[in-house]
Design an enzyme around this catalytic site. Structure first.
Site, mmCIF file in Angstrom:
data_model
loop_
_atom_site.group_PDB
_atom_site.id
_atom_site.type_symbol
_atom_site.label_atom_id
_atom_site.label_comp_id
_atom_site.label_asym_id
_atom_site.label_seq_id
_atom_site.Cartn_x
_atom_site.Cartn_y
_atom_site.Cartn_z
ATOM 1 N N HIS A 74 -21.326 68.751 82.199
ATOM 2 C CA HIS A 74 -22.451 68.245 81.391
ATOM 3 C C HIS A 74 -22.321 66.740 81.118
ATOM 4 O O HIS A 74 -22.760 66.247 80.081
ATOM 5 C CB HIS A 74 -22.557 69.008 80.068
ATOM 6 C CG HIS A 74 -22.873 70.461 80.234
ATOM 7 N ND1 HIS A 74 -24.163 70.933 80.390
ATOM 8 C CD2 HIS A 74 -22.060 71.548 80.290
ATOM 9 C CE1 HIS A 74 -24.125 72.252 80.516
ATOM 10 N NE2 HIS A 74 -22.871 72.645 80.471
ATOM 11 N N ASN A 147 -28.047 76.919 77.946
ATOM 12 C CA ASN A 147 -28.482 76.408 79.242
ATOM 13 C C ASN A 147 -29.945 76.762 79.476
ATOM 14 O O ASN A 147 -30.550 77.501 78.697
ATOM 15 C CB ASN A 147 -27.632 77.002 80.369
ATOM 16 C CG ASN A 147 -26.204 76.482 80.385
ATOM 17 O OD1 ASN A 147 -25.943 75.341 80.017
ATOM 18 N ND2 ASN A 147 -25.274 77.324 80.802
ATOM 19 N N TYR A 361 -13.983 74.184 73.190
ATOM 20 C CA TYR A 361 -14.815 73.020 72.903
ATOM 21 C C TYR A 361 -14.159 72.028 71.946
ATOM 22 O O TYR A 361 -14.299 70.814 72.090
ATOM 23 C CB TYR A 361 -16.171 73.460 72.337
ATOM 24 C CG TYR A 361 -17.176 73.846 73.394
ATOM 25 C CD1 TYR A 361 -16.846 74.769 74.393
ATOM 26 C CD2 TYR A 361 -18.455 73.317 73.411
ATOM 27 C CE1 TYR A 361 -17.762 75.130 75.359
ATOM 28 C CE2 TYR A 361 -19.378 73.677 74.373
ATOM 29 C CZ TYR A 361 -19.026 74.582 75.345
ATOM 30 O OH TYR A 361 -19.923 74.925 76.302
#
Length: 690
Positions: A74, A147, A361
């Site tokens: 990304h 997404n 993350y």
């Protein structure tokens, strides 16, 4: 004007202000006024630079460190600010702050992205698109990191590094960039049957959207909503574009990448700046344990969907993007999304991919942003009051201001600092879990082909052909024939016609045997029209763009009528001319051009028009860019309005191919409004039917 950190308390309670006004003096970062910003301090006119030049040292030091590591995936992204507006109270389902009352607005920051490419790659790569939403709620930040495709390649996060390594450029040669059309990717997925459903999606037009504004978004995973009594409801989140779905065709994508690699970025920026604010509806698929037990597949499997025909999507609010960023780096590049960021009323499920994302993350943000204090950055900071005992570390802008930095403590209430609140604090859904500790994959995850079959069957014939073409293009870039054959063998478990068409176009010597299936694919799943882009396209031409190629002598009245019709549809128009200086109309009016024909190919527009005269159309016919303009519009099934353009059509080889998609504005009864009405169909797919 204060910057984004202005007013944030530091160790001494001071504020950081950025100077403003008409007579602003250049200073160092320490506030020292700079007397000469053109020359390094030297010993003599031609002598060596001096180490004591603190201004040069600070300036070059900052320049050397002004880039942060790009995201591993990304990396290519673009963001905007806006708000989420709730439709009605959902307190029967959740205590989550954004859903408490009708009309409640929550600030948001949204970042769209491609997955595989680096920061400098092109917007129109065939790829998944990230659709990440940060809601700054009154009870903390909620990050819905999804997404534009509702499923994923893998079922367990332990395979994520392998999947990304395989999709990225091959490590020995450093290419291909921003594409999966190479041996490593197809080798991996051909050996990973669970990827098959996702492969159908990324070979479809979903992977080449016309605009961020015209694509769906999905939370991908199954989450939980939790009410005040602690009761939970399963939920899947959907973002549905208010202006309908639309994609480009592959040949168009290739040419857009060359003509404008920032096509999606420019489109979003221009739309917001012009006041055409993009909107999506947030929808929820809501279901209980009973449905989960009855459903044909496991609701925790991220390679599966729940068809909307089985569980309808309930609209609960709208997302509006109404403000571009002030600084790309400070906001879009430094925004940190973490799937673990949820608020009271939202909770996780045991989806193994989601569980892994929750772990990963936070570590990613530390690596990228260089400090555990990335939440001090304005784009990441909550908008609600917050208080912790966390302190120090790189870039700490908020630290304890008194003696107490631990808990529990026995200091008086005015000094003891924040305390937990069992009544208002986040409570995890008390799901009962048990079982042996083993590395295993649930048998309920074993069907890898049935929903891929359902997806393909749900597409229109045009979309099915695009999927076939996508597989053929990508696999033709693989050097190893055995990889191509393995993919085709898997496709035989999806659809025999699909597999046969791909095999034929690849020139395989024979159709390979079907790949062994862990569970036999089902053939009884009904079509799901919601899975088709063309069945869910726009109801108007609003938000689209028409490129109008004009020449000297253009009919000023006709051009004005076309402008008016386009604006009435809430679409936009760009004037294209042989020279960027514009043209002179038949009434002597100067028509300013937005683009020169060489830099404005028809792939940049949703429909086109050519307004010329017999003489100037002959001149246009000598320009390769003009011939490409009209031949590409024809090849991409676009609608074309025209006036006195026959010489150009003949030069492009189209004089005997004009069909109902060509609207001659010189014919009595044919108006600019009629043309724009036709454009609502977006494409004349029948142009190449059969």
């Amino acid at each position: 004007m204060t910057d984004g950190n202005a007013g944030r308390p530091g160790n001494g309670g001071e504020t950081h202000q950025q100077a403003s006004g008409d007579d602003v003096r250049l200073t160092t970062q320490q506030g020292v006024v700079v007397g000469d910003d053109q020359n390094t301090l030297r010993a003599g006119e031609r002598g060596p630079a001096l180490l004591e030049d603190f201004h040069f040292r600070e300036k070059i030091f900052h320049f050397d460190h002004e880039r942060i590591p790009e995201r591993v995936v990304h990396a290519r992204g673009y963001g905007a600010h806006g708000y989420f507006e709730n439709y009605e109270p959902l307190q029967d389902l959740t205590v989550a702050d954004p859903f408490r009352e009708a009309g409640r607005r929550t600030e948001v920051f949204v970042r769209f992205s491609t997955v595989a490419g680096n920061k400098g790659s092109s917007d129109l790569a065939r790829d998944v698109r990230g659709f990440a939403v940060k809601m700054y709620t009154a009870e903390g930040n909620w990050d819905l990191v999804g997404n534009n495709i509702p499923v994923f390649f893998i079922q367990d996060a332990i395979k994520f590094p392998d999947m990304v390594h395989a999709a990225k450029q091959e490590p020995d040669r450093g290419f291909p960039q921003a594409q999966t059309a190479h041996d490593n990717f197809w080798d991996f997925v051909s050996l990973t049957p669970e990827s098959t459903h996702m492969l159908l999606w990324i070979m479809s037009d979903r992977a080449i959207p016309r605009s961020f504004r015209f694509m769906e978004g999905f939370g991908v995973h199954t989450f939980r909503l939790v009410d005040a009594e602690g009761r939970s409801t399963f939920v899947k989140f959907h973002w549905k574009p208010k202006q309908g779905m639309q994609s480009v065709v592959w040949n168009e994508a290739l040419k857009i990448n060359g003509a404008d690699p920032d096509f999606h970025r420019r489109d979003l920026w221009d739309a917001i700046e012009s006041g055409d604010f993009p909107e999506w509806e947030l929808g929820m698929q809501l279901f209980d344990e009973d449905f989960a037990d009855r459903f044909e597949f496991d609701i925790l499997d991220p390679t599966k969907i729940i068809p909307e025909e089985q569980v309808p999507v309930r609209p609960v609010g709208r997302l509006v993007l109404n403000r571009v960023v002030d600084n790309f780096f400070a906001e879009t590049e430094q925004v940190a999304f973490c799937t673990q960021n949820i608020i009271p009323g939202i909770d996780f499920t045991d989806d193994p991919l989601l569980q892994g994302r929750n772990f990963s993350y936070l570590d990613t943000q530390l690596k990228r942003l260089g400090s555990p204090n990335f939440t001090h950055l304005p784009v990441n900071a909550p908008k609600c009051p917050f208080a912790t005992f966390q302190q120090d570390g790189h870039m700490a802008t908020v630290n304890p201001t008194n003696r107490v930095n631990y808990e529990p403590n026995s200091w008086p209430s005015d000094a003891k600092g924040p305390r937990e609140d069992p009544d208002r604090g986040f409570r995890t859904d008390p799901e009962t879990v048990s079982g042996p500790k083993r590395r295993l994959r649930s048998e309920s995850f074993a069907d890898h082909y049935s929903q891929a079959r359902q997806f393909f069957a749900s597409q229109t014939p045009v979309e099915q052909q695009h999927i076939i073409d996508g597989f053929v293009f990508e696999l033709s870039k693989c050097d190893r024939v055995e990889i191509r054959a393995r993919v085709v063998s898997a496709l035989r478990n999806v659809d025999e016609d699909l597999a046969a068409a791909v095999s034929e176009d690849l020139g395989l010597a024979e159709l390979p045997e079907p790949a062994p299936a862990a569970r036999a694919p089902r053939t009884d799943l009904p079509e799901s029209p919601a899975l088709s882009i063309l069945r869910n396209g726009p109801k108007s031409f609003a938000g689209r763009k028409i490129g109008v190629l004009v020449t000297d002598g253009v009919d000023a009245k006709l051009l004005a009528e076309l402008r008016a019709a386009i604006r009435a549809e809430h679409a936009t128009i760009e004037i294209i001319a042989p020279k960027v200086g514009g043209v002179i109309a038949d009434n002597g009016e100067h028509i300013e051009a937005d683009q020169k024909i060489d830099g404005a190919p028809s792939v940049l527009y949703d429909a086109v028009a050519v307004l010329a005269t017999d003489h100037t159309a002959t001149q246009l016919a000598t320009l390769p860019a003009a011939r490409d303009f009209i031949s590409d519009a024809y090849a991409h099934c676009k609608f074309v309005a025209h006036r006195d353009a026959e010489p150009l059509f003949a030069a492009a080889g189209l004089h005997e191919k004009l069909d109902t998609g060509f609207v001659d504005l010189s014919v009595p009864g044919s108006s600019a409004t009629d043309f724009v009405d036709r454009c609502r169909e977006v494409r004349l797919w029948s142009r190449f039917a059969g």
